[in-house]
Design a protein around this motif. Structure first.
Motif, PDB file in Angstrom:
ATOM      1  N   TYR A 236      32.075  40.282  43.191  1.00 46.54           N
ATOM      2  CA  TYR A 236      31.395  40.185  41.900  1.00 46.54           C
ATOM      3  C   TYR A 236      29.974  39.714  42.158  1.00 46.54           C
ATOM      4  O   TYR A 236      29.758  38.609  42.666  1.00 46.54           O
ATOM      5  N   ASN A 237      29.017  40.585  41.872  1.00 46.23           N
ATOM      6  CA  ASN A 237      27.595  40.284  42.058  1.00 46.23           C
ATOM      7  C   ASN A 237      27.314  39.789  43.474  1.00 46.23           C
ATOM      8  O   ASN A 237      26.788  38.696  43.700  1.00 46.23           O
TER       9      ASN A 237
ATOM     10  N   ALA B  18      33.445  44.396  37.857  1.00 44.54           N
ATOM     11  CA  ALA B  18      32.499  44.407  36.735  1.00 44.54           C
ATOM     12  C   ALA B  18      31.185  43.712  37.069  1.00 44.54           C
ATOM     13  O   ALA B  18      30.639  42.942  36.266  1.00 44.54           O
ATOM     14  N   SER B  19      30.661  43.966  38.269  1.00 48.59           N
ATOM     15  CA  SER B  19      29.393  43.351  38.666  1.00 48.59           C
ATOM     16  C   SER B  19      28.268  43.808  37.753  1.00 48.59           C
ATOM     17  O   SER B  19      28.250  44.955  37.277  1.00 48.59           O
ATOM     18  N   THR B  20      27.308  42.922  37.530  1.00 48.78           N
ATOM     19  CA  THR B  20      26.167  43.244  36.670  1.00 48.78           C
ATOM     20  C   THR B  20      24.894  43.483  37.468  1.00 48.78           C
ATOM     21  O   THR B  20      23.839  43.760  36.881  1.00 48.78           O
ATOM     22  N   ASP B  21      24.956  43.360  38.808  1.00 54.83           N
ATOM     23  CA  ASP B  21      23.783  43.624  39.634  1.00 54.83           C
ATOM     24  C   ASP B  21      24.000  44.949  40.374  1.00 54.83           C
ATOM     25  O   ASP B  21      24.716  45.821  39.894  1.00 54.83           O
TER      26      ASP B  21
ATOM     27  N   LYS C  29      36.566  41.331  35.079  1.00 56.02           N
ATOM     28  CA  LYS C  29      36.424  40.391  36.182  1.00 56.02           C
ATOM     29  C   LYS C  29      37.775  39.799  36.570  1.00 56.02           C
ATOM     30  O   LYS C  29      38.736  39.861  35.815  1.00 56.02           O
TER      31      LYS C  29
ATOM     32  N   ASP D 145      35.086  46.243  43.110  1.00 57.01           N
ATOM     33  CA  ASP D 145      33.971  45.682  42.333  1.00 57.01           C
ATOM     34  C   ASP D 145      34.483  45.233  40.972  1.00 57.01           C
ATOM     35  O   ASP D 145      34.934  46.045  40.163  1.00 57.01           O
TER      36      ASP D 145
ATOM     37  N   GLU E 167      25.465  41.735  45.809  1.00 52.76           N
ATOM     38  CA  GLU E 167      24.576  42.764  46.332  1.00 52.76           C
ATOM     39  C   GLU E 167      23.859  42.339  47.615  1.00 52.76           C
ATOM     40  O   GLU E 167      23.562  43.174  48.474  1.00 52.76           O
TER      41      GLU E 167
ATOM     42  N   ASP F 111      36.461  47.374  35.230  1.00 52.17           N
ATOM     43  CA  ASP F 111      35.635  46.947  34.107  1.00 52.17           C
ATOM     44  C   ASP F 111      35.918  45.520  33.677  1.00 52.17           C
ATOM     45  O   ASP F 111      35.363  45.053  32.688  1.00 52.17           O
TER      46      ASP F 111
ATOM     47  N   HIS G  96      35.953  50.577  41.208  1.00 55.15           N
ATOM     48  CA  HIS G  96      35.220  49.817  40.185  1.00 55.15           C
ATOM     49  C   HIS G  96      36.159  49.472  39.044  1.00 55.15           C
ATOM     50  O   HIS G  96      36.869  50.328  38.515  1.00 55.15           O
TER      51      HIS G  96
END
Length: 435
Positions: free
Chosen positions: A52-53, A85-88, A112, A83, A55, A110, A108
């Motif tokens: 999660y986030n 629900a990462s926002t980056d 967390k 993944d 990157e 949707d 992926h």
């Protein structure tokens, strides 16, 4: 939802990753047929890396893991980046890695949550052995082959890395050390758990076992590990523990206090679920039981090897509740009964429920095997307790007009005196573990 492999991104035809059919390639408890796996083009091991986030660190860690598996790991493998629900840019990095590296794919989700990711990915995987590790690779990868080996041979059903073994080498701060050891102490004392390290991010499970257990897990976050391990123990499954070398990630995003609070709530919820029968332990035991004991015997023996401290804590809690119930029943009975009759009825009713509660929670005896015998022997223990309290009542006849509160006090003290004898008889006789 999409699945990404080295050739790009493809739709998941089911629309729900958990619904993808799995074709088992081995029977529970048997060694995995490596030749059949290779012929079918199915990897032996599927390592899930929930993210999660991440990157910044994802590419370095995944490439390091892939290099290690390609050179050092003796079997076929797949790496699944989950993944959450990462926002980056985590998903973009993961998809590029899936295109560039042969054994990497990306999933992926949707929503967390580590537990949610592992449940969805593992139920969809075709590999016979499923594992996961944290993206920071805090655990030395040299422990991976020993983690998988007992599952390949059929010796064990699950395997976990432990940071709390004497031979483990761990580098982490005192706060994390204290929280980890305190949490595991609570698990041992209150839930009778025997595994040493619930939250080490380094675990593996046979896929056939996962297919049975995962539908009964509910937690979507960090308590998922504990929930899965407790269910496995209650079903009599074998868990191998591998000492690991572990170095704390100073940039970890885990909120220790919040995670600890969520884990405590998870313990309460899981205990309630098992007590109320939401989790069908008997059916799970019947489906998973194997080995020299018949299924019913194995179910009855599951969970018995518990620490003395844990047994004392649970026995004391059940005893306190039984004493309160006894006091209420005795006072109610005294409205229309004499003291001896009220004492006998109150003791009999609480003795039946006390035996059942101690059978299940204190000594971990599950299933219906020897149920009638246990209750019969529990009534003998009840008889000893009744003799003590009846003797106390007889002694009180020498006191002119004792009040109800004096009677209740003397009887309560007699009950407490009988508690030590009751525990010893339960532990050494009624619920003694048969060889």
């Amino acid at each position: 939802m999409t699945l990404t492999d080295r050739t790009g991104t493809h739709p998941d035809p089911s629309g729900a990753l958990g619904a993808v059919a799995v074709q088992p390639v081995h029977r529970p408890g048997t060694a995995i047929d490596l030749a059949a796996l290779n012929g079918a083009g199915v990897p032996l091991l599927d390592v899930t890396v929930p993210v999660y986030n991440e990157e910044k660190d994802l590419e370095t860690c995944v490439r390091r893991l892939d290099d290690y598996l390609a050179i050092q790991f003796p079997h076929t493998y797949r790496i699944t980046i989950a993944d959450n629900a990462s926002t980056d840019a985590t998903l973009r990095v993961a998809e590029r890695l899936a295109r560039e590296l042969e054994h990497v794919r990306t999933v992926h989700l949707d929503e967390k949550g580590r537990g949610n990711a592992l449940r969805r990915v593992w139920l969809a995987s075709d590999a016979p052995i499923l594992a996961y590790m944290d993206v920071d690779l805090s655990t030395d990868l040299n422990a991976l082959a020993p983690l998988v080996a007992p599952l390949v041979s059929g010796h064990s059903d699950l395997a976990i890395g432990t940071r709390l073994a004497r031979s483990s080498r761990v580098v982490r701060g005192p706060k994390r050390e204290f929280v980890s050891r305190s949490y595991n102490l609570l698990l041992h004392s209150l839930m009778g758990a025997r595994f040493s390290d619930a939250q080490c991010g380094f675990k593996a499970i046979r896929a056939d076992v996962a297919q049975q257990l995962l539908p009964h897990t509910l937690d979507k976050a960090w308590f998922f590990d504990t929930e899965l391990l407790v269910l496995a123990e209650r079903c009599g499954l074998r868990c191998a523990e591998v000492p690991v070398d572990w170095t704390d990630d100073p940039n970890s995003k885990v909120d220790i206090v919040r995670t600890a609070a969520e884990d405590l709530r998870g313990m309460v919820r899981l205990t309630s679920d098992m007590a109320r029968g939401r989790i069908p332990l008997a059916q799970l035991q019947a489906a998973l039981a194997r080995g020299p004991l018949p299924a019913g015997e194995r179910a009855a023996e599951a969970g018995r090897r518990q620490s003395l401290l844990g047994q004392l804590v649970r026995f004391g809690a059940i005893g306190a509740a039984s004493t309160l119930a006894y006091a209420a029943l005795f006072l109610l009975g005294r409205v229309f009964m004499d003291a001896q009759t009220a004492n006998f009825v109150a003791l009999l009713l609480t003795a039946i429920t006390n035996t059942a509660a101690n059978r299940r929670f204190t000594f971990g005896v599950l299933g219906s095997a020897r149920l009638a015998r246990h209750h019969a022997e529990g009534l003998i223990v009840f008889g000893i307790g009744w003799a003590l309290t009846a003797g106390a009542l007889f002694w009180m006849t020498s006191i002119p007009t004792p009040g109800q509160w004096i009677e209740l006090t003397v009887l309560t003290l007699a009950n407490l005196a009988a508690t030590a004898v009751k525990f010893l008889l339960f532990r050494l006789w009624v619920f003694r573990r048969r060889a």
